[in-house]
Design a protein around this motif. Structure first.
Motif, short mmCIF file in Angstrom:
data_model
loop_
_atom_site.label_atom_id
_atom_site.label_comp_id
_atom_site.label_asym_id
_atom_site.label_seq_id
_atom_site.Cartn_x
_atom_site.Cartn_y
_atom_site.Cartn_z
N SER A 229 -30.15 37.11 -22.06
CA SER A 229 -29.85 35.68 -22.51
C SER A 229 -29.34 36.04 -24.06
CB SER A 229 -31.07 34.88 -22.52
OG SER A 229 -31.44 34.54 -21.18
N PHE A 230 -28.27 35.24 -24.59
CA PHE A 230 -28.03 35.39 -25.96
C PHE A 230 -27.56 34.29 -26.36
CE2 PHE A 230 -26.89 39.57 -23.78
CZ PHE A 230 -27.52 40.54 -24.62
N VAL A 231 -27.60 34.01 -27.74
CA VAL A 231 -27.22 32.84 -28.23
C VAL A 231 -26.12 33.19 -29.17
CG1 VAL A 231 -27.69 30.84 -29.85
CG2 VAL A 231 -29.34 31.63 -28.20
N VAL A 232 -24.93 32.52 -29.16
CA VAL A 232 -23.76 32.95 -30.06
C VAL A 232 -23.19 31.79 -30.81
CG1 VAL A 232 -21.47 34.01 -30.07
CG2 VAL A 232 -22.87 34.83 -28.32
N ARG A 233 -23.43 32.07 -32.17
CA ARG A 233 -22.96 30.96 -33.15
C ARG A 233 -21.89 31.36 -34.01
NH1 ARG A 233 -26.89 27.73 -37.33
NH2 ARG A 233 -25.43 26.26 -37.29
N ILE A 234 -20.69 30.74 -34.02
CA ILE A 234 -19.62 30.90 -35.02
C ILE A 234 -19.17 29.92 -35.71
CG2 ILE A 234 -18.83 33.12 -33.36
CD1 ILE A 234 -17.09 31.19 -32.35
N TRP A 235 -18.54 30.06 -36.94
CA TRP A 235 -18.15 29.05 -37.62
C TRP A 235 -17.04 29.73 -38.64
CZ3 TRP A 235 -23.08 31.51 -38.19
CH2 TRP A 235 -23.05 32.02 -39.23
N ILE A 236 -16.30 28.83 -39.17
CA ILE A 236 -15.08 29.25 -39.99
C ILE A 236 -15.81 29.08 -41.57
CG2 ILE A 236 -12.83 28.58 -41.07
CD1 ILE A 236 -12.12 27.36 -38.39
N GLU A 237 -15.42 30.56 -42.16
CA GLU A 237 -15.77 30.49 -43.62
C GLU A 237 -14.88 29.70 -44.31
OE1 GLU A 237 -18.10 32.72 -45.64
OE2 GLU A 237 -19.30 32.45 -43.91
N GLU A 238 -15.32 29.19 -45.48
CA GLU A 238 -14.39 28.51 -46.28
C GLU A 238 -13.28 29.46 -46.99
OE1 GLU A 238 -15.75 25.41 -49.06
OE2 GLU A 238 -17.58 25.04 -47.74
N THR A 239 -12.18 29.24 -47.17
CA THR A 239 -11.15 30.02 -47.50
C THR A 239 -10.18 29.52 -48.67
OG1 THR A 239 -9.52 29.71 -45.93
CG2 THR A 239 -11.07 31.57 -45.51
N SER A 240 -9.71 30.04 -49.38
CA SER A 240 -8.87 29.30 -50.49
C SER A 240 -7.36 28.86 -49.81
CB SER A 240 -8.43 30.15 -51.53
OG SER A 240 -7.87 31.44 -51.31
N VAL A 241 -6.99 27.80 -50.29
CA VAL A 241 -6.01 27.30 -49.76
C VAL A 241 -4.63 28.12 -49.91
CG1 VAL A 241 -4.10 25.34 -49.65
CG2 VAL A 241 -6.93 25.03 -49.99
N GLU A 242 -4.51 28.97 -50.92
CA GLU A 242 -3.67 29.81 -51.31
C GLU A 242 -3.33 31.04 -50.35
OE1 GLU A 242 -5.97 29.41 -53.87
OE2 GLU A 242 -5.19 27.46 -54.40
N THR B 205 -27.53 36.42 -31.26
CA THR B 205 -29.12 36.64 -30.98
C THR B 205 -29.51 37.12 -29.59
OG1 THR B 205 -29.47 35.23 -32.97
CG2 THR B 205 -31.41 35.94 -31.41
N HIS B 206 -30.20 38.32 -29.28
CA HIS B 206 -30.86 38.55 -28.29
C HIS B 206 -32.04 37.74 -28.06
CE1 HIS B 206 -33.37 41.08 -25.50
NE2 HIS B 206 -32.26 41.01 -24.64
N VAL B 207 -32.10 36.86 -27.19
CA VAL B 207 -33.18 35.75 -27.11
C VAL B 207 -34.68 36.64 -26.84
CG1 VAL B 207 -34.15 33.90 -25.92
CG2 VAL B 207 -31.69 34.08 -26.40
N PRO B 208 -34.94 37.44 -25.89
CA PRO B 208 -35.98 37.87 -25.52
C PRO B 208 -36.66 38.71 -27.11
CG PRO B 208 -34.63 38.26 -23.68
CD PRO B 208 -33.74 37.80 -24.67
N SER B 209 -35.79 39.39 -27.37
CA SER B 209 -36.59 40.34 -28.86
C SER B 209 -36.13 39.69 -29.95
CB SER B 209 -35.71 41.58 -28.67
OG SER B 209 -34.13 41.49 -29.05
#
Length: 68
Positions: A10-23, A34-38
């Protein structure tokens, strides 16, 4: 422990977009897996980092991993 528990990871994967400059017109992905058991967590900057982390645990249970 039953057979299902031995062969289930079991794993939990969480992803997001970092804020970047428009330019820069560039999207940066960040996240963590995250490996859930450990409760071991690795912060990632690309999808390959997730594969590497999960692959480590798959190898421990005898899964043969082929590289693409």
């Amino acid at each position: 422990m039953d057979d299902l528990e031995i062969t289930t990871l079991s794993f939990v994967v969480r992803i997001w977009i970092e804020e970047t400059s428009v330019e820069s017109d560039q999207v940066l992905w960040r996240g963590h897996v995250t490996h859930v058991p450990s409760r071991t967590r690795r912060y990632v900057q690309d999808l390959g980092d997730i594969t590497d982390f999960v692959g480590h645990y798959l190898k421990q249970v005898g899964v043969q991993i082929e590289t693409l």
